[in-house]
Design an enzyme around this catalytic site. Structure first.
Site, PDB file in Angstrom:
ATOM      1  CD1 TRP A  56       2.139  -3.286  -1.848  1.00 57.51           C
ATOM      2  CD2 TRP A  56       1.700  -3.695  -4.015  1.00 57.51           C
ATOM      3  NE1 TRP A  56       0.778  -3.447  -1.984  1.00 57.51           N
ATOM      4  CE2 TRP A  56       0.479  -3.703  -3.291  1.00 57.51           C
ATOM      5  CE3 TRP A  56       1.657  -3.932  -5.392  1.00 57.51           C
ATOM      6  CZ2 TRP A  56      -0.758  -3.936  -3.901  1.00 57.51           C
ATOM      7  CZ3 TRP A  56       0.436  -4.167  -6.004  1.00 57.51           C
ATOM      8  CH2 TRP A  56      -0.751  -4.163  -5.264  1.00 57.51           C
ATOM      9  CG  ASP A  78       6.429   1.675  -3.845  1.00 57.07           C
ATOM     10  OD1 ASP A  78       5.779   2.687  -3.531  1.00 57.07           O
ATOM     11  OD2 ASP A  78       5.892   0.604  -4.182  1.00 57.07           O
ATOM     12  CE  LYS A 125      -1.187   2.688  -0.371  1.00 56.23           C
ATOM     13  NZ  LYS A 125      -2.320   1.818  -0.319  1.00 56.23           N
TER      14      LYS A 125
END
Lengths: 357, 357
Positions: free
Chosen positions: B102, B169, B193
Site C-alpha cells: 500500500w 495511512d 478494519k
C-alpha cells in the site's frame, strides 16, 4: 408504521431488499458471518459482485456488446472527474449539455482537464426545461448529458444522434424506462435512487472508447484499471453492492425495465394529472420535459404552506419538500415507490383543496 | 454458529454493531424508515455524521487542535491521490517511506503529481521489516508513511521527528494504540478494519497544511471543499458512516484507545508466544517490527498444510490464509476480536502440534 417515502435520494428501495439486507447484516448466506465482516475476496462476495455486474448489463440489454459494468466509489461527482480524465484528450475538448446543478458540476470538474463547450443551457430559466436546439461539435472527444434532473424535475425524452461517444449521467432515472442504451459510450449512476443505498456508483462503459487520451491516469481514477481487476481494484463497498444486487434481482423478478416503465408512467400520470387539475398547485417543469421520477410543483399561494405541510405529514408522507434552489415540493417516485403511495399523496392534495375552499 | 473471524479486512466488528445495524436497516431511530432510504440531509443522519466526526477527533485526542474529521468515499487508494493533489506543490517533492504494497501504491499515485523521494524501502526483503535509518528531506512538502502493513504483519512502533507535515495511512491500526496523534498533519484510514464496514474512509486533517500547492483541485478531490461542506460535499456513504458511529460509540464505551491497546497487546502476546514456542511454525515479520493487528506466520513444513487447514476450519476459524504475496497464515486481531477467539486459534495450533508428533 411504514412511511410513504418521497425522498429524492437516498430514497425508497423495495421492502424485500430491506428485509433481506437486515438478515444478512446478522448472518450472510448462512455463513455464520455478517455481510459487514466478510472479505471482498471471499467466494460468496465475488459471486455477489459478478451477479450485480451481470444483472446491470442484461437489464440494460448491453450484454455482449463490448460494455463492462463497474461498481465504483465516490458518487456521481467522482465520475465527473473520471469521465474527463479518461475521455478528454490532452489538448482536446468535450461538449456538455447544461440542464441542471449536476450537469453544471460535471462541466466544472471537466474544466480541470481541458476545454469544455456548453452546447446549450437552461440555466437562465432556473433549469425548468431541457434545451433541444443545439449542435454537437463533431471534433469534440465526447458529448455529456444528464438524463434526468433530480432537483428540477426535468427529463430528457429524446437523445441526440451523434457520431462521438455519448456520456450520460443517469443517476436519477437509470432502470426506469426503456432506451436504446447502446447509443451511449458511457453511462454512470450513483446508486441511491433506483439502484441501491448510497455508497456505490454504477458505471457502464464501452471498452473501445477508453485509452485514447494520451494521459497517464492514477489507477483509482482509471476505468481500464477497474475493468482489469473486475471491479475489485480496491476494496469495494461490499454492503452497498450487495443491496444493489438484491434490488436488481427484484427489478428482474418484477418484469425488468419494461414493467418499471409502465408503472412509472402510471404513477407520474396520476400525480401530474392532479397537479394540473388541482386549483391550488402548479407544476414547475415545462410540461414536455416533465420527469417521471421527480415531480416538482408549488403552491399557488404560499400562505397555505403550513396547512398543506401539516396535512401531508399527518398522512405519513416523508421527504416532500423541494430542493432549496427550487423551493415548493418534489415528489420522487422511483421504481420502488408503489402506486398506492402516490395515491395517498393525490388524496391529500384533494383533501387540502376541499379544506381551503 | 458464529465464526472466529480473522479476516484482514473487511473484518470483524463488534456484535452489538451488527445487531443495531440490522435493526436500523428495517427501522432507523423508530422513524418508520430504513437507514438505507433516509436523506443524508435529514436531521437524523446529520446527527449521525456529526457524532461520528466528533467521536473520531475526541478518541484521538485531537479536539480543538485545528483538525477536521471527514468521512470520504473511494477507500485509502483514493486518498493516495487526494494527499498528493492537496499537499504536493506544483514543482515540489514529497518524501515516502516504502514499507509495503500500500505504501508503494501511495508512491505510485503521487508520481502522477510530482517528484517523490523514497527515503527507505524494505521491498528487497519482501517487506518483512520497517526501515529505521533514513533522513527526511526538510524541503519536501510532506513525509508519508504507513503505520501498519496489513499484508506483511509489520507495524511502525516509532515515528520520526520531522518539521514537515507527516501524513500517515493508518488504515489497519487506527484506534488500536495510543500515539501522539498531533504529530501528524494528515491521517487517513479505510474504515474496513477498526472503524466500520467497507464504504467510507476516515480522513483527519490539520487545516493549516492545506491550500499551499498552487493547484486548482476538482471539488471532489479537494479536502477544503469537503471541510466547507461538513463532509457532505456529495451524498456520503450513509450506512457505512452509521455503522462507523456505532463502532466508535462501542470503542468509547469500552474504554477508548487505552483499553483497546491493552487488549490488543494481550491478544498479540498470546499469539506470538505460541508462534515462537510451537515447533511447527515460524513468524514472518522481524520480531521488533511485529504488528499487534496482523500476525503473519508460516508452517515450517508445507507438507502439513492440508492437515492444519482442516483443523482450524473444524475449529470454526475463518480468514486465516495469508495474502497471496506472502503466503502462510495471517491472523488479523483487530479491536473487535475477543481474546477467546485468539485462544481458540492458539489451542488449535497446540492440538496440531500434538497430532504431528
Amino acid at each position: 408504521m411504514k412511511k410513504h417515502n418521497f425522498s429524492a435520494g437516498p430514497s425508497i428501495l423495495p421492502q424485500e431488499v430491506f428485509e433481506e439486507a437486515s438478515k444478512a447484516v446478522l448472518n450472510f448466506n448462512n455463513s455464520g458471518l455478517s455481510i459487514l465482516e466478510i472479505s471482498h475476496r471471499s467466494k460468496d462476495f465475488v459471486a455477489v459482485m459478478e451477479e450485480a455486474r451481470s444483472l446491470a448489463l442484461s437489464l440494460l440489454g448491453l450484454e455482449e456488446k463490448g460494455y463492462k459494468a463497474l461498481f465504483l466509489s465516490g458518487g456521481a461527482s467522482m465520475e465527473f472527474v473520471r469521465v474527463a480524465y479518461n475521455l478528454l484528450h490532452q489538448n482536446g475538448k468535450a461538449a456538455y449539455l447544461d440542464t441542471g446543478t449536476w450537469a453544471a458540476g460535471a462541466i466544472k470538474a471537466a474544466n480541470n482537464f481541458g476545454e469544455t463547450i456548453v452546447v446549450a443551457s437552461s440555466k437562465q430559466d432556473n433549469y425548468t426545461f431541457i434545451p433541444k436546439e443545439y449542435t454537437i461539435p463533431t471534433n469534440a472527444n465526447y458529448f455529456h448529458c444528464t438524463s434526468n434532473n433530480t432537483i428540477f424535475g426535468t427529463q430528457m425524452h429524446h437523445f441526440p444522434d451523434t457520431n462521438i461517444p455519448m456520456v450520460c449521467d443517469m443517476s436519477s432515472d437509470i432502470f426506469s424506462r426503456q432506451l436504446d442504451f447502446s447509443k451511449f459510450g458511457l453511462i454512470y449512476a450513483g446508486a441511491q435512487k433506483n439502484i441501491g443505498p448510497a455508497g456505490t456508483t454504477l458505471v457502464i462503459v464501452k471498452e473501445d472508447i477508453l485509452n485514447q487520451t494520451g494521459r497517464v491516469i492514477p489507477g483509482i481514477l482509471d476505468y481500464s484499471a477497474h475493468i482489469a481487476k473486475e471491479s475489485m481494484y480496491n476494496t469495494p463497498s461490499v454492503f452497498a453492492i450487495y443491496c444493489t444486487m438484491l434490488t436488481l434481482r427484484w427489478l428482474k423478478a418484477n418484469g425488468g425495465i419494461a414493467a418499471m416503465e409502465k408503472r412509472n408512467n402510471e404513477k407520474a400520470t396520476v400525480l401530474y394529472n392532479e397537479i394540473d387539475r388541482n386549483t391550488l398547485f402548479t407544476g414547475i417543469a415545462k410540461k414536455e420535459d416533465r420527469s417521471t421520477m421527480n415531480v416538482t410543483f408549488r403552491l399557488n399561494d404560499e400562505n397555505h404552506k403550513e396547512q398543506f405541510n401539516a396535512m401531508w405529514e399527518a398522512a405519513n408522507i416523508n421527504g416532500l419538500n423541494g430542493h432549496r434552489s427550487v423551493g415548493g415540493y418534489r415528489a420522487s417516485i422511483y421504481n420502488a415507490m408503489p402506486l398506492k403511495s402516490v395515491q395517498v399523496l393525490v388524496n391529500t392534495m384533494q383533501e387540502f383543496e376541499k379544506s381551503i375552499k
